[in-house]
Scaffold this motif. Sequence first.
Motif, short mmCIF file in Angstrom:
data_model
loop_
_atom_site.label_atom_id
_atom_site.label_comp_id
_atom_site.label_asym_id
_atom_site.label_seq_id
_atom_site.Cartn_x
_atom_site.Cartn_y
_atom_site.Cartn_z
N LEU A 57 -21.32 -90.77 -77.63
CA LEU A 57 -21.43 -91.52 -78.88
C LEU A 57 -20.14 -91.31 -79.68
O LEU A 57 -19.82 -90.17 -80.03
CB LEU A 57 -22.60 -91.01 -79.73
N HIS A 80 -19.58 -83.22 -74.49
CA HIS A 80 -21.03 -83.40 -74.29
C HIS A 80 -21.59 -84.67 -74.90
O HIS A 80 -22.79 -84.76 -75.14
CB HIS A 80 -21.79 -82.23 -74.92
N GLU A 131 -19.47 -91.78 -82.68
CA GLU A 131 -19.70 -91.17 -84.00
C GLU A 131 -20.01 -89.68 -83.90
O GLU A 131 -20.02 -88.97 -84.91
CB GLU A 131 -20.80 -91.92 -84.77
N ALA A 132 -20.28 -89.20 -82.69
CA ALA A 132 -20.58 -87.77 -82.54
C ALA A 132 -19.33 -86.95 -82.25
O ALA A 132 -19.40 -85.73 -82.14
CB ALA A 132 -21.61 -87.57 -81.43
N LEU A 150 -27.29 -78.73 -75.67
CA LEU A 150 -25.99 -78.06 -75.59
C LEU A 150 -26.14 -76.53 -75.66
O LEU A 150 -25.54 -75.79 -74.89
CB LEU A 150 -25.10 -78.59 -76.71
N VAL A 160 -20.31 -83.87 -68.30
CA VAL A 160 -21.42 -83.05 -67.83
C VAL A 160 -22.34 -83.75 -66.83
O VAL A 160 -23.39 -83.23 -66.48
CB VAL A 160 -22.22 -82.49 -69.03
N ASP A 212 -18.04 -77.94 -76.05
CA ASP A 212 -17.83 -79.02 -77.01
C ASP A 212 -16.66 -78.65 -77.94
O ASP A 212 -15.95 -77.66 -77.70
CB ASP A 212 -19.10 -79.32 -77.81
N ASN A 237 -24.26 -80.87 -65.09
CA ASN A 237 -25.09 -79.79 -65.65
C ASN A 237 -26.13 -79.30 -64.65
O ASN A 237 -26.44 -79.97 -63.67
CB ASN A 237 -25.85 -80.30 -66.89
N GLU A 295 -26.67 -91.14 -72.95
CA GLU A 295 -27.04 -89.74 -72.76
C GLU A 295 -26.00 -89.11 -71.84
O GLU A 295 -25.86 -89.52 -70.69
CB GLU A 295 -28.43 -89.64 -72.13
N ALA A 296 -25.29 -88.10 -72.31
CA ALA A 296 -24.23 -87.52 -71.49
C ALA A 296 -24.78 -87.04 -70.15
O ALA A 296 -24.27 -87.38 -69.10
CB ALA A 296 -23.56 -86.39 -72.25
N SER A 297 -25.81 -86.23 -70.20
CA SER A 297 -26.40 -85.73 -68.97
C SER A 297 -27.91 -85.69 -69.09
O SER A 297 -28.65 -86.30 -68.33
CB SER A 297 -25.87 -84.33 -68.65
N GLY A 298 -28.38 -84.95 -70.10
CA GLY A 298 -29.79 -84.58 -70.14
C GLY A 298 -29.95 -83.36 -69.25
O GLY A 298 -29.24 -83.22 -68.23
N TYR A 307 -30.99 -93.40 -79.72
CA TYR A 307 -30.46 -93.70 -78.38
C TYR A 307 -31.37 -93.18 -77.27
O TYR A 307 -31.36 -93.69 -76.16
CB TYR A 307 -29.02 -93.20 -78.23
N ASN A 309 -27.00 -80.51 -85.12
CA ASN A 309 -25.78 -81.07 -84.51
C ASN A 309 -25.72 -82.58 -84.61
O ASN A 309 -24.66 -83.17 -84.47
CB ASN A 309 -25.63 -80.62 -83.06
N ASP A 310 -26.86 -83.23 -84.82
CA ASP A 310 -26.80 -84.68 -84.83
C ASP A 310 -26.84 -85.26 -86.24
O ASP A 310 -27.34 -86.32 -86.49
CB ASP A 310 -27.89 -85.29 -83.94
N HIS A 350 -34.00 -89.26 -81.33
CA HIS A 350 -32.79 -90.02 -81.64
C HIS A 350 -33.00 -91.45 -81.18
O HIS A 350 -33.64 -91.68 -80.16
CB HIS A 350 -31.58 -89.40 -80.95
C1 26V Z 1 -24.07 -85.19 -82.39
C2 26V Z 1 -24.13 -86.26 -83.27
C3 26V Z 1 -23.29 -86.22 -84.49
C4 26V Z 1 -23.31 -87.43 -85.36
C5 26V Z 1 -24.39 -88.44 -85.17
C6 26V Z 1 -25.09 -88.51 -83.87
C7 26V Z 1 -24.99 -87.33 -82.98
C8 26V Z 1 -25.76 -87.27 -81.83
C9 26V Z 1 -25.70 -86.19 -80.97
C10 26V Z 1 -24.85 -85.16 -81.24
C11 26V Z 1 -24.81 -83.98 -80.32
C12 26V Z 1 -23.73 -84.03 -79.32
C13 26V Z 1 -23.62 -82.80 -78.49
C14 26V Z 1 -24.82 -82.54 -77.61
O1 26V Z 1 -25.73 -81.85 -77.97
N1 26V Z 1 -24.83 -83.08 -76.39
C15 26V Z 1 -25.86 -82.89 -75.38
O2 26V Z 1 -25.38 -81.93 -74.46
C16 26V Z 1 -26.28 -81.68 -73.38
C17 26V Z 1 -25.69 -80.58 -72.53
O3 26V Z 1 -24.55 -81.01 -71.90
C18 26V Z 1 -26.51 -82.96 -72.59
O4 26V Z 1 -27.43 -82.70 -71.56
C19 26V Z 1 -27.03 -84.06 -73.50
O5 26V Z 1 -27.11 -85.27 -72.78
C20 26V Z 1 -26.11 -84.22 -74.70
O6 26V Z 1 -26.68 -85.13 -75.64
#
Ligand code: 26V
Length: 824
Positions: free
Chosen positions: A373, A370, A375-376, A132, A448, A332, A477, A666-669, A567, A283-284, A565
Amino acid sequence: MAAKRRTAASPDPRTDCSREGLRKAVLDNLFYATGHAQENAARGDWYTAVAYTVRDRMLKAWVQGIERIAADGDVRCVAYLSAEFLIGPQLGANMLALGITEPMREALASLGQDLDAIVFHEPEPGLGNGGLGRLAACFMDSLATLGVPAIGYGIRYEFGMFRQAIEDGAQVELADKWLRRPFPWELPRGGQQYEVRLGGKTHMETAPDGTLRVQWTPAKTVTACAHDIPVVGHGGTHCNLLRLWRAEAVEAFDFSTFNAGEYFSSVHDKIFSETITKVLYPNDDPYQGKQLRLGQQYLFVSASLQDMLHIHHSLGKPLETFHTTFAIQLNDTHPAVAVAELMRLLVDVHGMDWDTAWSVTTQTFAYTNHTLLPEALEKWPLPLFAEVLPRHLEIVYEINRRFLESVTAAHPEDPDLARRLSLIDETSPRFVRMAHLATVGSKAVNGVAALHSELLKRDVLGDLAAFFPEKFTNVTNGVTPRRWLALCNPALAACISNRIGTRWQDHFEEEIIRLEEFADDPDFQAQWQAAKLTNKQRLTHLAKTILRVELDPAALFDVQVKRIHEYKRQHLNVLRVIALYNRLRRNPGMDFVPRAVIFGGKAAPAYYLAKQIILLVNRVAEVVNTDPAVAGRLRVAFVPNFNVRSGQVIYPAADLSQQISLAGKEASGTGNMKFGINGAVTIGTLDGANVEMRACVGEENFFLFGLTTDEVQAVQRAGYSPAAHLEGNPELAEALDQIRSGVFSRGDAGCFRPLVDNLLHRDEYLVLADFASYMDCQDRAARTYADPAAWTRMSILNVARLGMFSSDRSIREYCRNIWNVPVE
Ligand code: 26V
């Protein structure tokens, strides 16, 4: 003596880009900026001198960029709000943009210095977690390259992403003190400071004109101070701004009048204020009681909006036209509180009526989601929100009241709809749903990647999408081909430019496709292979020096680097490594394509299973790399502290890119794209942007395996039983049994119990279900690699056909479809 006048014949020493001019300027900066003569300057001093020399050459465009934004009210300026900007090392990228890398290299060589060593010395600002934050940085690069006026607004964390060390196989987190030396690319802007309030209470007051207004009496006030970083576009003509906020104490104390107690409490207050921008959160990590994080988000949002209102005001335009001055993108939901803050500024501070303010607000914002999940999705416990932002909670309630009224009016037949759409999650405890706030307050919402945007509409934000169908859209993306090909892969870049010229650097989509016709050209193939070999040798060298692992540059470099992660399924990759290892042990004479399996990535500090996966990779490496039966044909390496800098070495060296997340997660990668444009072939699932990448490169040039999104949902609906997949698959059963019994934990049978139990009894991400298909696909990849001409053709076609994954294309789409900003 009379001062010498500069003539056309003597160029300005601060902008001269000739070799001799650069040489003089570096020496000058070395002395005047670091206080060192050439003889006793250390590497860090040379770095500072070179950085200042490059910065001088950016300043004119930089100042013009700021002036253009502050003076031209006719062109809508993009404000990209992001809690993270993972900009990576700056020196190399800036020299590339200005086109001065080679003269600088020569200038330094004439001083006995090696440019690459100096570039490598730069500490990396780790102001983001991963995809992100890096996306935000790629977008800033593309905005500047396309000449679109833009400001990136974010947070200047004193400590960025933690540094990862591996001790005895396990992740250890170390503080990232990236500001130990002054960062040469930022200019603190004393003039741009705004007060930001926190906590306290609200009450009604009658304004002088007789109207009722809400007054907010905060518990604390802090000052947000701007630090600007230039973002120069390719070619060096256009420069935009990254404006990062740092929290400071309000300076209003006259210490001499204080008694001792007040002195200490005011110093304490100063410490509290500065804590707000102290550290980046992973962030996760689940959101629990993170008051400071909400404070961070609000600080940067409030300061940024005040800054934009200030710019808008200085243009002499009426407040009602704010949205014609700025298009604000919410990266986001981290900045989503901006919806309530803009309402507060317009209504409470500037006295605008609610309906007009709401119309301005909803024409200003757009929101990018982005994650898939559930929970995210960010949600704040109501009591915490009320404590930090009491006035904003009232505003959120009012937005919600009006919104739910319209929901009920439009859908009287669905009495439950209001509950599902509400900005407040009414379960106990109650929460503010930030994605709902962002959606309701925005004119556009995008995912994305194509699949992600579809799944958003179908599942994650399904009810909102059904209510606001016109808002939902997709922008796939992209990554900048400047940093992620021209800069990080000089060998391949030269090979490409020799055939098609250099215009691909800023017209990627249009130009790179021209490589297609050379895919089978034996000369070109040979050059292509030579470039790849150079890059593999570079990574081999890195692995040897930092890991003491010997890689064979002739082996298939098979790489998975990304956050750890479940996933993303790094453990699926490890199970595969173990199965290959067992094959080799059972049959040492077998025909085997040598492989170097490389991992890298950080785990959130509190994410236990992710840390187990890191330990497992390292323990498997220990066993495999030292087993004589393997004889070096299979090597495993975990590269510690994966970041932008190491990415620049790793992506170019990969033959095979592992993009193996469970479909629909995976939203995009964006790593998938970085590998792809550096000539790696992908082995992957139909997830995120893999789907579109495969469509572009052609299915014959992509190694596909695994369940599809629909199949995953069907399996889960039917009741998934992981253990059932062991029965027909002795290789899988054996690998799991070995992990459980201590083969990879020095005999300690309990060590990986949590990981194995999870896989056997839960396996939320269907690792076992996809294992067989993954193994078959890996075998196909190895067979193809054994035919160099076939493999090289695939590699060339991957690069040639991935033109659309340039972030320039993404930004053009944002400009046209979302921001309504002119772009070439
Ligand atoms: C947040 C959380 C919070 C709670 C538990 C698990 C979890 C897992 C991941 C996240 C981060 C979500 C936001 C993020 O970084 N997304 C990423 O954004 C990239 C740019 O758009 C994209 O390429 C990735 O696929 C995406 O995971």
